[in-house]
Design an enzyme around this catalytic site. Structure first.
Site, PDB file in Angstrom:
ATOM      1  N   GLY A 155       0.950  -0.912  -0.228  1.00 33.78           N
ATOM      2  CA  GLY A 155       0.274  -0.015   0.383  1.00 33.78           C
ATOM      3  C   GLY A 155       0.662   1.450  -0.067  1.00 33.78           C
ATOM      4  O   GLY A 155       1.954   1.172  -0.163  1.00 33.78           O
ATOM      5  N   GLN A 156       0.488   2.504   0.496  1.00 33.45           N
ATOM      6  CA  GLN A 156       0.737   3.085   0.187  1.00 33.45           C
ATOM      7  C   GLN A 156       2.159   4.142   0.877  1.00 33.45           C
ATOM      8  O   GLN A 156       2.854   4.053   0.589  1.00 33.45           O
ATOM      9  CB  GLN A 156      -0.058   5.001   0.478  1.00 33.45           C
ATOM     10  CG  GLN A 156       0.313   6.337  -0.135  1.00 33.45           C
ATOM     11  CD  GLN A 156      -0.621   7.635   0.700  1.00 33.45           C
ATOM     12  OE1 GLN A 156      -1.834   7.392   1.435  1.00 33.45           O
ATOM     13  NE2 GLN A 156       0.142   8.422   0.116  1.00 33.45           N
ATOM     14  N   LYS A 186     -11.034   2.690  13.752  1.00 29.67           N
ATOM     15  CA  LYS A 186      -9.339   2.767  14.288  1.00 29.67           C
ATOM     16  C   LYS A 186      -9.207   3.561  16.118  1.00 29.67           C
ATOM     17  O   LYS A 186      -8.366   3.412  16.571  1.00 29.67           O
ATOM     18  CB  LYS A 186      -9.004   4.715  13.251  1.00 29.67           C
ATOM     19  CG  LYS A 186      -8.745   3.896  12.007  1.00 29.67           C
ATOM     20  CD  LYS A 186      -7.235   3.361  11.904  1.00 29.67           C
ATOM     21  CE  LYS A 186      -7.183   2.185  10.930  1.00 29.67           C
ATOM     22  NZ  LYS A 186      -6.165   1.409  11.086  1.00 29.67           N
ATOM     23  N   TYR A 231     -15.020   3.443   9.394  1.00 32.25           N
ATOM     24  CA  TYR A 231     -13.270   3.805   9.251  1.00 32.25           C
ATOM     25  C   TYR A 231     -12.667   4.381  10.623  1.00 32.25           C
ATOM     26  O   TYR A 231     -11.729   3.656  11.430  1.00 32.25           O
ATOM     27  CB  TYR A 231     -12.868   4.052   7.929  1.00 32.25           C
ATOM     28  CG  TYR A 231     -11.123   4.118   8.565  1.00 32.25           C
ATOM     29  CD1 TYR A 231     -10.492   3.261   7.824  1.00 32.25           C
ATOM     30  CD2 TYR A 231     -10.759   6.000   8.458  1.00 32.25           C
ATOM     31  CE1 TYR A 231      -9.016   3.469   8.211  1.00 32.25           C
ATOM     32  CE2 TYR A 231      -9.255   5.555   8.574  1.00 32.25           C
ATOM     33  CZ  TYR A 231      -8.590   5.247   8.146  1.00 32.25           C
ATOM     34  OH  TYR A 231      -7.234   5.196   7.880  1.00 32.25           O
ATOM     35  N   ARG A 235      -2.466  -9.351  -1.477  1.00 24.93           N
ATOM     36  CA  ARG A 235      -2.703  -9.178  -3.233  1.00 24.93           C
ATOM     37  C   ARG A 235      -0.654  -9.753  -3.374  1.00 24.93           C
ATOM     38  O   ARG A 235       0.124  -8.941  -3.041  1.00 24.93           O
ATOM     39  CB  ARG A 235      -3.174  -7.552  -3.786  1.00 24.93           C
ATOM     40  CG  ARG A 235      -2.124  -6.817  -3.212  1.00 24.93           C
ATOM     41  CD  ARG A 235      -3.364  -5.556  -3.562  1.00 24.93           C
ATOM     42  NE  ARG A 235      -3.065  -4.066  -2.955  1.00 24.93           N
ATOM     43  CZ  ARG A 235      -2.565  -3.994  -3.432  1.00 24.93           C
ATOM     44  NH1 ARG A 235      -2.310  -3.387  -4.983  1.00 24.93           N
ATOM     45  NH2 ARG A 235      -1.859  -2.428  -2.834  1.00 24.93           N
ATOM     46  N   ASP A 259       1.541  -8.809   2.029  1.00 22.15           N
ATOM     47  CA  ASP A 259       0.525  -8.753   1.668  1.00 22.15           C
ATOM     48  C   ASP A 259      -0.291  -9.526   0.909  1.00 22.15           C
ATOM     49  O   ASP A 259      -0.264 -10.543   0.889  1.00 22.15           O
ATOM     50  CB  ASP A 259       0.469  -7.056   0.358  1.00 22.15           C
ATOM     51  CG  ASP A 259      -0.425  -6.088   0.996  1.00 22.15           C
ATOM     52  OD1 ASP A 259      -0.339  -5.341   0.758  1.00 22.15           O
ATOM     53  OD2 ASP A 259      -2.109  -6.651   0.279  1.00 22.15           O
TER      54      ASP A 259
END
Ligand code: NAD
Ligand code: AKB
Length: 317
Positions: free
Chosen positions: A16-17, A150, A146, A41, A39
């Site tokens: 990811g980022q 968190k 989300y 993926r 990951d």
């Protein structure tokens, strides 16, 4: 189950980022072979899949995680796997399953194998009732799924430290701006997309309104904050260990577009708010990071000018 903690570092959600920058920084610091990127993926031609240690691993599969920890001699997990706000609000079940379930998998593995854990939180823990500049301690009433995951993550991280002595730490990242990797399904993605659109098309349709102001941070600052927090001695880490506020840059979408227009000839930006405006509106404008400053000496280095110059420079090259 538990033995001597190993030397290797496992990064979940590494494609990811944040993973794109954090894995590189950890490999520079600890050695190429010490860091295992993982990951759910696999991405063709991704540098972490092509070179270095990579395993395909879902954070929802505790048995597979145990095997990786034992086989690869893992001592620390940087747990980045998650579903971000924009994708999460479209698919709240998946968001809860991955963000809460995945964090339980990681914390349980850490408890059994005596591991250290870095588990990031977000400015999404704040809700509309938080002050415009959100302090470290304030009621956390997020309106997004989300954000709720968190808050749960922060509570779990704190509990595993208090109940089991697991060395867990986290940062409430602001929206992160970086050039190496695209942003991954968040509300703050416009602050990354706008640079690519400016250079490739000369125009960007921005999905939040011009006056939308959010806490943001350049990725280099975020990576440095992460490494500094993990390097800080245990006695300096206080009750904010579940999610330290760290402040970077606070700007409106229009201020960002204007800063790019000054540097990219002919760039235009139209503001066309969509469903993500509501998520952005529920978050504060800025955060107060005095606790991180006091506890482990945090200080951001990038302002808007430096970030925009560097983003355009890097992406042009
Ligand atoms: P991202 O969406 O870019 O990357 C997340 C990665 O997790 C993806 O590569 C995805 O394939 C992987 N993933 C999803 N489900 C998985 C599963 N079941 N098992 C293993 N991997 C799985 O996210 P990011 O921006 O790199 O964020 C990393 C962490 O930082 C998250 O906890 C996020 O909430 C937090 N954070 C990010 C930002 C930001 O602006 N990037 C801001 C605040 C907090
Ligand atoms: C998102 O927009 O979902 C993330 C975040 C602020 O947590 N970038």
């Amino acid at each position: 189950m538990s033995g001597t903690p190993g030397d290797s570092i496992l990064v979940t959600g590494a494609l990811g980022q944040i993973g794109r920058d954090l894995v590189e920084a950890l490999r520079d610091k600890h050695g190429q072979d010490s860091v295992i990127a993982s990951d759910v993926r696999e991405v063709e031609n991704h540098p972490f899949v092509e070179e270095g240690r990579f395993v395909r691993l879902s954070v929802l599969d505790g048995d597979a995680m145990d095997s990786v920890i034992e086989d690869e001699d893992v001592g620390t997990i940087y747990h980045l796997a998650a579903i971000l706000s924009a994708t999460g609000e479209q698919n709240p079940d998946l968001c809860e399953r991955v963000n809460v379930g995945g964090t339980i998998t990681v914390l349980e593995a850490a408890r059994r194998h005596d591991l250290r854990v870095y588990s990031p939180s977000s400015i999404a823990v704040f809700g509309p009732d938080a002050p415009a500049t959100a302090p470290q301690i304030t009621p956390l009433n997020p309106t997004t799924t989300y954000g709720k995951t968190k808050v749960t993550g922060e509570v779990m991280v704190m509990n595993y430290w208090k109940q089991y002595g697991v060395d867990t730490r986290g940062i409430r990242y602001p929206g992160l701006v970086s050039w190496k990797s695209p942003a991954g399904g968040g509300t703050t993605d416009y602050a990354v997309e706008i640079f690519h659109a400016a250079l490739n098309k000369g125009h960007y349709d921005c999905f939040v309104g011009p006056e939308t102001r959010l806490p943001m941070m350049y990725m280099d600052d975020a990576i440095r904050a992460t490494l500094e927090l993990m390097d800080a001695p245990t006695e300096s880490i206080g009750d904010a260990r579940g999610g330290y506020n760290v402040s970077g840059i606070s700007f409106t979408a229009k201020e960002l577009a204007d800063a790019i227009s000054e540097r990219v000839d002919g760039f235009t930006c139209e503001f066309k708010p969509d469903h993500r405006q509501e998520y952005a509106d529920s978050w504060p404008d800025a955060v107060d990071d005095s606790v991180a400053k006091d506890d482990w000496g945090w200080k951001a280095e990038y302002d808007l000018t430096r970030m925009v110059d560097e983003m355009l420079d890097r992406l042009s090259n």
